[in-house]
Design an enzyme around this catalytic site. Structure first.
Site, PDB file in Angstrom:
ATOM      1  N   HIS A  61     -33.990   8.927 -26.105  1.00 52.43           N
ATOM      2  CA  HIS A  61     -33.062  10.043 -26.313  1.00 52.43           C
ATOM      3  C   HIS A  61     -31.991   9.577 -27.295  1.00 52.43           C
ATOM      4  O   HIS A  61     -32.065   8.455 -27.820  1.00 52.43           O
ATOM      5  CB  HIS A  61     -32.461  10.520 -24.988  1.00 52.43           C
ATOM      6  CG  HIS A  61     -31.624   9.500 -24.272  1.00 52.43           C
ATOM      7  ND1 HIS A  61     -32.120   8.287 -23.849  1.00 52.43           N
ATOM      8  CD2 HIS A  61     -30.308   9.509 -23.908  1.00 52.43           C
ATOM      9  CE1 HIS A  61     -31.167   7.600 -23.248  1.00 52.43           C
ATOM     10  NE2 HIS A  61     -30.051   8.310 -23.282  1.00 52.43           N
ATOM     11  N   HIS A  63     -28.456   9.303 -27.023  1.00 56.43           N
ATOM     12  CA  HIS A  63     -27.146   8.773 -26.685  1.00 56.43           C
ATOM     13  C   HIS A  63     -26.919   7.502 -27.488  1.00 56.43           C
ATOM     14  O   HIS A  63     -27.861   6.760 -27.799  1.00 56.43           O
ATOM     15  CB  HIS A  63     -27.042   8.504 -25.184  1.00 56.43           C
ATOM     16  CG  HIS A  63     -26.783   9.745 -24.379  1.00 56.43           C
ATOM     17  ND1 HIS A  63     -27.051   9.837 -23.036  1.00 56.43           N
ATOM     18  CD2 HIS A  63     -26.280  10.953 -24.745  1.00 56.43           C
ATOM     19  CE1 HIS A  63     -26.722  11.047 -22.591  1.00 56.43           C
ATOM     20  NE2 HIS A  63     -26.261  11.738 -23.616  1.00 56.43           N
ATOM     21  N   ASP A  65     -25.855   4.518 -27.071  1.00 51.19           N
ATOM     22  CA  ASP A  65     -26.276   3.178 -26.664  1.00 51.19           C
ATOM     23  C   ASP A  65     -27.772   2.946 -26.860  1.00 51.19           C
ATOM     24  O   ASP A  65     -28.253   1.826 -26.673  1.00 51.19           O
ATOM     25  CB  ASP A  65     -25.868   2.889 -25.214  1.00 51.19           C
ATOM     26  CG  ASP A  65     -26.332   3.927 -24.218  1.00 51.19           C
ATOM     27  OD1 ASP A  65     -26.622   5.064 -24.628  1.00 51.19           O
ATOM     28  OD2 ASP A  65     -26.408   3.609 -23.011  1.00 51.19           O
ATOM     29  N   HIS A  66     -28.502   3.982 -27.275  1.00 51.85           N
ATOM     30  CA  HIS A  66     -29.937   3.848 -27.520  1.00 51.85           C
ATOM     31  C   HIS A  66     -30.304   3.968 -28.997  1.00 51.85           C
ATOM     32  O   HIS A  66     -31.442   3.675 -29.359  1.00 51.85           O
ATOM     33  CB  HIS A  66     -30.705   4.906 -26.725  1.00 51.85           C
ATOM     34  CG  HIS A  66     -30.605   4.710 -25.252  1.00 51.85           C
ATOM     35  ND1 HIS A  66     -31.596   4.141 -24.492  1.00 51.85           N
ATOM     36  CD2 HIS A  66     -29.594   4.989 -24.390  1.00 51.85           C
ATOM     37  CE1 HIS A  66     -31.217   4.091 -23.222  1.00 51.85           C
ATOM     38  NE2 HIS A  66     -30.001   4.596 -23.142  1.00 51.85           N
ATOM     39  N   HIS A 138     -32.883  13.454 -17.244  1.00 49.55           N
ATOM     40  CA  HIS A 138     -31.556  12.981 -17.635  1.00 49.55           C
ATOM     41  C   HIS A 138     -30.693  14.188 -18.001  1.00 49.55           C
ATOM     42  O   HIS A 138     -31.158  15.334 -17.970  1.00 49.55           O
ATOM     43  CB  HIS A 138     -31.695  12.008 -18.808  1.00 49.55           C
ATOM     44  CG  HIS A 138     -30.457  11.232 -19.120  1.00 49.55           C
ATOM     45  ND1 HIS A 138     -29.592  10.756 -18.161  1.00 49.55           N
ATOM     46  CD2 HIS A 138     -29.922  10.830 -20.323  1.00 49.55           C
ATOM     47  CE1 HIS A 138     -28.608  10.110 -18.739  1.00 49.55           C
ATOM     48  NE2 HIS A 138     -28.771  10.144 -20.044  1.00 49.55           N
ATOM     49  N   ASP A 206     -32.473   5.911 -18.183  1.00 47.65           N
ATOM     50  CA  ASP A 206     -31.640   7.118 -18.184  1.00 47.65           C
ATOM     51  C   ASP A 206     -32.350   8.298 -17.524  1.00 47.65           C
ATOM     52  O   ASP A 206     -32.652   9.301 -18.173  1.00 47.65           O
ATOM     53  CB  ASP A 206     -31.221   7.478 -19.610  1.00 47.65           C
ATOM     54  CG  ASP A 206     -30.307   6.436 -20.224  1.00 47.65           C
ATOM     55  OD1 ASP A 206     -30.746   5.267 -20.315  1.00 47.65           O
ATOM     56  OD2 ASP A 206     -29.175   6.765 -20.589  1.00 47.65           O
ATOM     57  N   HIS A 265     -31.096  -1.741 -18.674  1.00 49.18           N
ATOM     58  CA  HIS A 265     -30.055  -0.711 -18.745  1.00 49.18           C
ATOM     59  C   HIS A 265     -29.065  -0.825 -17.588  1.00 49.18           C
ATOM     60  O   HIS A 265     -28.834   0.105 -16.831  1.00 49.18           O
ATOM     61  CB  HIS A 265     -30.685   0.687 -18.782  1.00 49.18           C
ATOM     62  CG  HIS A 265     -29.768   1.730 -19.364  1.00 49.18           C
ATOM     63  ND1 HIS A 265     -28.943   2.494 -18.584  1.00 49.18           N
ATOM     64  CD2 HIS A 265     -29.551   2.130 -20.641  1.00 49.18           C
ATOM     65  CE1 HIS A 265     -28.260   3.325 -19.345  1.00 49.18           C
ATOM     66  NE2 HIS A 265     -28.610   3.124 -20.603  1.00 49.18           N
TER      67      HIS A 265
END
Length: 304
Positions: A61, A63, A65-66, A138, A206, A265
């Protein structure tokens, strides 16, 4: 042999000894990167691998942090004078998100091929990798991944001889071709044994626990799953923010029975996730709580 390296295990924000989420797998010259959080390039260098051979990037996805490490990685590949196309795959909005990030890396000497998911589950082949993206639960549209290396059966020499097939045709049949000999057509299934067990891994972060994750992870060689919260009192946070506790993930593993399970994670507040490993192994004894850089070479059953 399928080489696997958990490059980053962090969620939300990077820490001095914990990069953000990323996984890299290598097989037969093909390299896949799943997610590209901040610090991914540094983690690849620490492992002693190169980003240059990466031919596919899969995003769970969008976000930060990814995906925050993507612009720098794209520039690095360009500075290495890469010319081969790069495939990038992910949920809806992929091209819009990547194009926005490319404001700081607009000129690349290679083509980007986009694969944007339209269905809750999509399956395709990339070189020797059989990839399945499946939607998880998520706050935004998010996917888990199953990667399989399939393995055909053994060539039945005696059967080929019984059919009167000359040796020069054997290799073509082994590689899936249909061949003609003396007016008769021969197909691979006529001389190949039953398919053997291949290699498989599932990666998901997530998400809340889902039946689909359990189904995909069943009997895999490696199940890598989010372990955001270790503390029992964080159950409500996990539900509110659509994440998972380490115990919830362990209970999914106990149902799926993979050969190995790793966590990833971790919350930045979870400074020592290893402390929970002993208790989690009471739920499923194949669990490991790794740090960044955890690696394994998955081998076929008769090579292990």
């Amino acid at each position: 042999m399928l080489e696997v390296c958990l490059l980053g295990t962090g969620g939300m924000v990077p820490l001095p000894k914990r990069h953000l989420t990323a996984l890299m797998v290598r097989y037969n010259g093909s390299n896949i990167l799943i997610d590209c959080g901040e610090g991914t390039q540094v983690a690849i260098k620490k492992k002693g691998w190169s980003p240059y051979p990466i031919d596919t990037i899969l995003f769970t996805h969008y976000h930060a942090d990814h995906i925050s490490g993507l612009p720098g990685l794209l520039l690095t590949l360009g500075n290495c004078d890469r010319r081969e196309p790069l495939m990038i795959c992910g949920p809806r909005g992929l091209r819009r998100v990547v194009d926005a990030l490319r404001i700081i890396s607009p000129q690349l000497p290679y083509e980007i091929i986009y694969k944007e998911y339209a269905e809750p589950m999509e399956t395709w082949q990339r070189n020797d990798f059989h990839i399945r993206a499946f939607r998880v639960n998520h706050r935004v549209e998010c996917y888990g991944y199953r990667i399989d290396i399939r393995r055909q059966g053994r060539f039945q020499v005696e059967r080929a001889k019984e059919l009167g097939l000359p040796c020069p045709l054997w290799g073509r049949l082994q590689h899936g071709e249909t061949v003609e000999h003396e007016g008769t057509m021969y197909t691979p299934d006529m001389v190949m044994g039953e398919a053997r067990r291949g290699l498989s891994l599932v990666y998901c972060t997530d998400t809340r626990p889902t039946d689909r994750i359990v189904e995909e992870a069943t009997d895999t060689d490696l199940f890598i799953c989010e372990g955001m919260y270790g503390e029992g009192e964080k159950d409500q946070n996990a539900k509110r923010y659509k994440h998972m506790t380490m115990e919830e993930a362990a209970r999914m593993a106990a149902k799926a029975k993979p050969r190995r399970m790793w966590y990833t994670h971790y919350s930045p507040a979870n400074m020592n996730p290893k402390q929970y490993e002993k208790g989690l192994r009471k739920i499923y004894d194949k669990i490991e709580v790794p740090k960044d850089g955890k690696s394994i070479d998955l081998k076929f059953d008769d090579e292990a």
